[in-house]
Write a protein that holds these residues in place. Structure first.
Motif, PDB file in Angstrom:
ATOM      1  N   THR A 169      -0.876  -7.382   6.334  1.00 23.74           N
ATOM      2  CA  THR A 169      -2.034  -7.342   5.453  1.00 23.74           C
ATOM      3  C   THR A 169      -2.897  -6.119   5.730  1.00 23.74           C
ATOM      4  O   THR A 169      -3.372  -5.440   4.814  1.00 23.74           O
ATOM      5  N   THR A 170      -3.101  -5.829   7.027  1.00 23.41           N
ATOM      6  CA  THR A 170      -3.883  -4.647   7.390  1.00 23.41           C
ATOM      7  C   THR A 170      -3.185  -3.374   6.918  1.00 23.41           C
ATOM      8  O   THR A 170      -3.823  -2.460   6.388  1.00 23.41           O
ATOM      9  N   GLY A 171      -1.862  -3.301   7.129  1.00 19.16           N
ATOM     10  CA  GLY A 171      -1.120  -2.128   6.669  1.00 19.16           C
ATOM     11  C   GLY A 171      -1.193  -1.968   5.165  1.00 19.16           C
ATOM     12  O   GLY A 171      -1.346  -0.846   4.653  1.00 19.16           O
ATOM     13  N   ALA A 172      -1.096  -3.070   4.425  1.00 16.37           N
ATOM     14  CA  ALA A 172      -1.194  -2.984   2.971  1.00 16.37           C
ATOM     15  C   ALA A 172      -2.576  -2.500   2.543  1.00 16.37           C
ATOM     16  O   ALA A 172      -2.708  -1.700   1.610  1.00 16.37           O
ATOM     17  N   ALA A 173      -3.619  -2.975   3.233  1.00 15.35           N
ATOM     18  CA  ALA A 173      -4.977  -2.533   2.906  1.00 15.35           C
ATOM     19  C   ALA A 173      -5.149  -1.040   3.172  1.00 15.35           C
ATOM     20  O   ALA A 173      -5.791  -0.332   2.394  1.00 15.35           O
ATOM     21  N   LEU A 174      -4.552  -0.543   4.282  1.00 24.30           N
ATOM     22  CA  LEU A 174      -4.644   0.889   4.573  1.00 24.30           C
ATOM     23  C   LEU A 174      -3.898   1.710   3.525  1.00 24.30           C
ATOM     24  O   LEU A 174      -4.386   2.752   3.062  1.00 24.30           O
ATOM     25  N   GLU A 194       7.612   1.811   6.889  1.00 20.25           N
ATOM     26  CA  GLU A 194       7.329   0.530   6.248  1.00 20.25           C
ATOM     27  C   GLU A 194       7.454   0.711   4.739  1.00 20.25           C
ATOM     28  O   GLU A 194       6.618   1.378   4.132  1.00 20.25           O
ATOM     29  N   PRO A 195       8.497   0.175   4.102  1.00 24.43           N
ATOM     30  CA  PRO A 195       8.654   0.337   2.650  1.00 24.43           C
ATOM     31  C   PRO A 195       7.434  -0.185   1.904  1.00 24.43           C
ATOM     32  O   PRO A 195       6.926  -1.272   2.191  1.00 24.43           O
ATOM     33  N   ALA A 196       6.927   0.631   0.961  1.00 19.66           N
ATOM     34  CA  ALA A 196       5.769   0.249   0.155  1.00 19.66           C
ATOM     35  C   ALA A 196       6.039   0.633  -1.290  1.00 19.66           C
ATOM     36  O   ALA A 196       6.730   1.612  -1.571  1.00 19.66           O
ATOM     37  N   TRP A 197       5.495  -0.172  -2.211  1.00 24.65           N
ATOM     38  CA  TRP A 197       5.634   0.140  -3.625  1.00 24.65           C
ATOM     39  C   TRP A 197       4.456  -0.445  -4.381  1.00 24.65           C
ATOM     40  O   TRP A 197       3.769  -1.363  -3.905  1.00 24.65           O
ATOM     41  N   VAL A 198       4.189   0.108  -5.564  1.00 25.19           N
ATOM     42  CA  VAL A 198       3.092  -0.317  -6.423  1.00 25.19           C
ATOM     43  C   VAL A 198       3.696  -0.758  -7.748  1.00 25.19           C
ATOM     44  O   VAL A 198       4.503  -0.030  -8.348  1.00 25.19           O
ATOM     45  N   ALA A 199       3.290  -1.967  -8.191  1.00 27.85           N
ATOM     46  CA  ALA A 199       3.808  -2.522  -9.440  1.00 27.85           C
ATOM     47  C   ALA A 199       2.664  -2.718 -10.429  1.00 27.85           C
ATOM     48  O   ALA A 199       1.530  -3.008 -10.035  1.00 27.85           O
ATOM     49  N   ASP A 200       2.967  -2.560 -11.726  1.00 30.21           N
ATOM     50  CA  ASP A 200       1.960  -2.765 -12.760  1.00 30.21           C
ATOM     51  C   ASP A 200       1.884  -4.253 -13.112  1.00 30.21           C
ATOM     52  O   ASP A 200       2.600  -5.076 -12.517  1.00 30.21           O
ATOM     53  N   PRO A 201       0.996  -4.659 -14.055  1.00 31.47           N
ATOM     54  CA  PRO A 201       0.860  -6.097 -14.363  1.00 31.47           C
ATOM     55  C   PRO A 201       2.156  -6.750 -14.798  1.00 31.47           C
ATOM     56  O   PRO A 201       2.343  -7.947 -14.600  1.00 31.47           O
ATOM     57  N   GLY A 202       3.080  -5.988 -15.389  1.00 32.24           N
ATOM     58  CA  GLY A 202       4.350  -6.564 -15.800  1.00 32.24           C
ATOM     59  C   GLY A 202       5.383  -6.608 -14.699  1.00 32.24           C
ATOM     60  O   GLY A 202       6.502  -7.064 -14.924  1.00 32.24           O
ATOM     61  N   GLY A 203       5.040  -6.135 -13.489  1.00 30.46           N
ATOM     62  CA  GLY A 203       5.976  -6.161 -12.376  1.00 30.46           C
ATOM     63  C   GLY A 203       6.881  -4.959 -12.293  1.00 30.46           C
ATOM     64  O   GLY A 203       7.832  -4.955 -11.506  1.00 30.46           O
ATOM     65  N   VAL A 204       6.622  -3.900 -13.056  1.00 29.31           N
ATOM     66  CA  VAL A 204       7.450  -2.685 -13.001  1.00 29.31           C
ATOM     67  C   VAL A 204       6.978  -1.825 -11.837  1.00 29.31           C
ATOM     68  O   VAL A 204       5.783  -1.549 -11.709  1.00 29.31           O
ATOM     69  N   VAL A 205       7.909  -1.396 -10.986  1.00 31.15           N
ATOM     70  CA  VAL A 205       7.579  -0.574  -9.822  1.00 31.15           C
ATOM     71  C   VAL A 205       7.331   0.853 -10.302  1.00 31.15           C
ATOM     72  O   VAL A 205       8.218   1.491 -10.884  1.00 31.15           O
ATOM     73  N   LEU A 206       6.096   1.365 -10.037  1.00 28.19           N
ATOM     74  CA  LEU A 206       5.718   2.700 -10.484  1.00 28.19           C
ATOM     75  C   LEU A 206       5.784   3.724  -9.357  1.00 28.19           C
ATOM     76  O   LEU A 206       6.236   4.848  -9.555  1.00 28.19           O
ATOM     77  N   VAL A 207       5.280   3.362  -8.193  1.00 29.71           N
ATOM     78  CA  VAL A 207       5.264   4.252  -7.033  1.00 29.71           C
ATOM     79  C   VAL A 207       5.982   3.531  -5.900  1.00 29.71           C
ATOM     80  O   VAL A 207       5.694   2.363  -5.626  1.00 29.71           O
ATOM     81  N   GLN A 210       0.846  -8.124  -0.011  1.00 24.83           N
ATOM     82  CA  GLN A 210       0.436  -7.423  -1.212  1.00 24.83           C
ATOM     83  C   GLN A 210      -1.075  -7.470  -1.339  1.00 24.83           C
ATOM     84  O   GLN A 210      -1.740  -8.359  -0.814  1.00 24.83           O
ATOM     85  N   THR A 211      -1.632  -6.460  -2.030  1.00 25.90           N
ATOM     86  CA  THR A 211      -3.073  -6.375  -2.236  1.00 25.90           C
ATOM     87  C   THR A 211      -3.338  -5.619  -3.521  1.00 25.90           C
ATOM     88  O   THR A 211      -2.504  -4.825  -3.974  1.00 25.90           O
ATOM     89  N   ASP A 212      -4.510  -5.881  -4.115  1.00 28.02           N
ATOM     90  CA  ASP A 212      -4.884  -5.178  -5.340  1.00 28.02           C
ATOM     91  C   ASP A 212      -5.318  -3.755  -5.018  1.00 28.02           C
ATOM     92  O   ASP A 212      -5.703  -3.438  -3.900  1.00 28.02           O
ATOM     93  N   THR A 213      -5.262  -2.874  -6.028  1.00 28.18           N
ATOM     94  CA  THR A 213      -5.696  -1.490  -5.887  1.00 28.18           C
ATOM     95  C   THR A 213      -6.853  -1.238  -6.830  1.00 28.18           C
ATOM     96  O   THR A 213      -7.307  -2.126  -7.551  1.00 28.18           O
ATOM     97  N   ALA A 214      -7.347   0.022  -6.812  1.00 30.86           N
ATOM     98  CA  ALA A 214      -8.474   0.373  -7.679  1.00 30.86           C
ATOM     99  C   ALA A 214      -8.072   0.394  -9.149  1.00 30.86           C
ATOM    100  O   ALA A 214      -8.910   0.212 -10.023  1.00 30.86           O
ATOM    101  N   THR A 215      -6.769   0.620  -9.417  1.00 31.04           N
ATOM    102  CA  THR A 215      -6.324   0.645 -10.813  1.00 31.04           C
ATOM    103  C   THR A 215      -6.138  -0.784 -11.310  1.00 31.04           C
ATOM    104  O   THR A 215      -5.426  -1.563 -10.671  1.00 31.04           O
TER     105      THR A 215
END
Length: 613
Positions: free
Chosen positions: A56-61, A207-220, A285-290
């Motif tokens: 959780t801490t890593g995801a927040a960072l 540490e594998p990380a990815w960002v998904a949009d509201p539909g669950g599509v991996v963008l980054v 997982q955690t929310d982002t500014a977008t």
């Protein structure tokens, strides 16, 4: 076998089954299994919770890094929407104006690491772009069909993630609409953000990380193969939620090679990253500014849970074994006391020796456990201390810039107050009261000027606008010359005035005086040692700007210094802070003007372009 022999065997077997040693063995086995199971589960829960907290801490960072990058890029279209050159180009398109904006966007894109920045007119035609030199230049291309243009023209701003139509590279498009004074839309400023550097940084962390949009599509994603895949099957409902242009390469939108856990709570998953074999990860997982974007992170388990469980079970079995051993020793001691009274002392010593040996093993295990606990506590304390130090360092850096700027700006008024105070004492001794009153009035004016400077600091803290009004440029010039006249006379500097300052501009008089004082002071210091030092102060009206030009005949500036002249803490003087010109440029910019270094054959020439009243 005779009947008596069978009866004797049964009696001996019954006696063996119900002996205390048999009961002790059964109790030891039962207690060992129970306590090992309980301790293992408790250790599993604690280790899993610790791993979840780390994930959780890593995801927040990671989310903080993404948020910082996006906030920096979001500010650029907002600033460009207020840029007068961009507005002028959209209002009156011209090749010369377009080239100037091209170069400005090119410099800005290089400084901010933006993929591309471009300006579209109200019909979606690209008028200027930071990639105007590249073969894939956007200049002349129409993008009225792109959602980020449509949303910006409708709502004033837009954000959209898609593949570039010319580059084929994915990125987040940030758009901002420009409006004319009458409210008519002039066009849209667009900035494209590509996340290659951010993905490389995440990839280096392991540490594998990815960002998904509201539909669950991996963008980054730090794993390139996961980009444009989905966290689950893409049905029609998920496609409607996605804000991404789904016109992607074949094979995109396929589910990830593992099941993404539902909900926000961290969970253990089994997944293979790249060509490595599947292993256990903690998913957080955690929310982002977008809005709608969710950052996912996999933290490797690396056998930590299994090790903790094995350690806890081993300790539980060891404890139960020691207790069973103690009970067995006591039973043996009782038996020895009954059967061999003469060996009581020897048996007691033997018992104590064995207890010491077993207790020593328990003590060693306990000390090892305490050392591990203490090391974990020290690591936690060190991490908390590091975070506090980072926060404190950020505060001190901001405070240092503010204090240094204020000290730099009030230096000249304080020196002038000192001079007038000494003059007032001398005049008072001569009983020239009129001149004393004049000196005291000037001290009061300078004191009010210092108050205005400190008021700027308070305005900065409240994010308030400066007091900009229509003022006579000549008043500000005379105020600046009044503060620097002694410095010019001391250096034997000849002052030449060209043009009339009887013109009104939009500015704050005290702050404009500070700019003039700083530029004259810099020129005087640059001309030290010159045979015939000369300072030329020119006022001219050029187009929609009133230009205040301050030129000296000093040695000038080296090209490498001139390129970084308006960078904080860059100075050519050993005792300089490198903040004067930065503050001057910010002051002129707050008036809606510009401060630049103009090319000259000799010396240095600074031009302050102001808005006329």
């Amino acid at each position: 076998m005779s009947l008596s022999a069978v009866r004797e065997f049964i009696e001996r077997s019954s006696s063996f089954i119900w002996r205390p040693w048999t009961l002790l063995s059964l109790g030891w086995l039962t207690a060992g299994l129970v306590f090992a199971g309980l301790a293992g589960e408790a250790a599993r829960r604690d280790a899993t919770q610790e791993l979840a907290r780390q994930a959780t801490t890593g995801a927040a960072l990671h989310a903080a890094v993404l948020r910082s990058e996006l906030e920096k890029q979001r500010a650029i279209p907002v600033v460009l929407a207020e840029d007068p050159d961009v507005a002028a180009l959209l209002a009156r398109p011209a090749d010369q104006a377009a080239k100037a904006v091209d170069r400005k966007l090119e410099r800005l894109a290089g400084q901010t690491r933006a993929a591309v920045i471009y300006v579209l007119d109200a019909q979606g035609l690209t008028l200027a772009s930071s990639n105007w030199r590249a073969p894939t230049s956007f200049v002349g291309v129409r993008y009225d069909f792109r959602p980020y243009f449509i949303n910006a023209m409708r709502d004033g701003q837009g954000e959209f993630y898609a593949l570039g139509t010319r580059s084929g590279r994915p990125g987040l498009y940030l758009s901002r609409r420009l409006d004319a004074a009458d409210g008519r839309p002039l066009g849209v400023v667009v900035l494209k953000v590509e996340f290659d550097a951010l993905e490389a940084q995440w990839r280096s962390s392991g540490e594998p990380a990815w960002v998904a949009d509201p539909g669950g599509v991996v963008l980054v994603a730090s794993v390139p193969e996961w980009r444009f895949r989905a966290t689950g099957p893409m049905d029609e409902a998920r496609r409607r939620l996605s804000l991404t242009d789904l016109t992607l390469r074949p094979g995109a939108l396929a589910p990830l090679p593992f099941q993404t856990p539902p909900g926000d709570r961290p969970r253990l998953v089994r997944a293979a990253v790249g060509e490595a074999r599947p292993q256990t990860w903690m998913h957080a997982q955690t929310d982002t500014a977008t809005p709608g974007w969710t950052l996912h992170l996999l933290t490797p388990e690396r056998g930590a849970v299994g090790t903790a469980v094995a350690t806890a079970r081993g300790l539980a079995v060891l404890t139960v074994s020691l207790l069973a051993l103690i009970v067995g020793v006591l039973l043996r001691r009782r038996r020895l006391a009954v059967l061999r009274a003469r060996a009581e002392e020897e048996g007691r010593l033997e018992l104590e020796r064995r207890i010491r040996e077993r207790t020593h093993e328990l003590h060693e295990a306990n000390q090892a456990l305490n050392r591990q606990i203490e090391e974990r506590r020290r690591a936690e304390a060190a991490r908390e201390l590091l975070r506090d130090e980072l926060v404190q360092a950020s505060k001190l850096a901001a405070l240092g810039q503010i204090v240094a700027g204020v000290a730099h700006e009030i230096n000249q008024p304080v020196a002038a107050i000192w001079t007038y105070a000494d003059t007032a004492v001398t005049l008072l001794e001569r009983r020239e009261t009129d001149k004393v009153l004049d000196a005291l009035r000037r001290i009061g004016d300078l004191t009010r000027r210092i108050g205005a400077i400190t008021q700027d600091l308070r305005l900065f803290s409240r994010k308030a606008a400066p007091n900009i009004d229509e003022i006579r440029l000549e008043d500000a010039i005379q105020g600046g010359l009044q503060l620097t006249r002694g410095r010019l006379e001391e250096g034997g500097i000849r002052l030449e005035r060209i043009g009339s300052g009887e013109i009104k501009v939009h500015a704050d008089q005290f702050r404009l005086e500070q700019v003039i004082v700083n530029l004259i002071k810099n020129a005087a210091e640059a001309m030290e040692g010159q045979a015939d030092p000369q300072l030329v102060l020119t006022v001219e009206r050029r187009g929609e700007r009133v230009r205040l030009i301050i030129a000296d005949n000093g040695p000038g500036l080296a090209p490498e210094v001139a390129r970084q002249l308006f960078t904080p803490f860059v100075t050519t003087r050993s005792n300089g802070l490198g903040l004067g010109l930065v503050i001057c440029r910010d002051i002129i910019a707050s008036f809606g003007g510009e401060l630049d270094l103009a090319p000259s054959d000799r010396g240095a020439t600074f031009v302050a372009a102001l808005r006329p009243a």
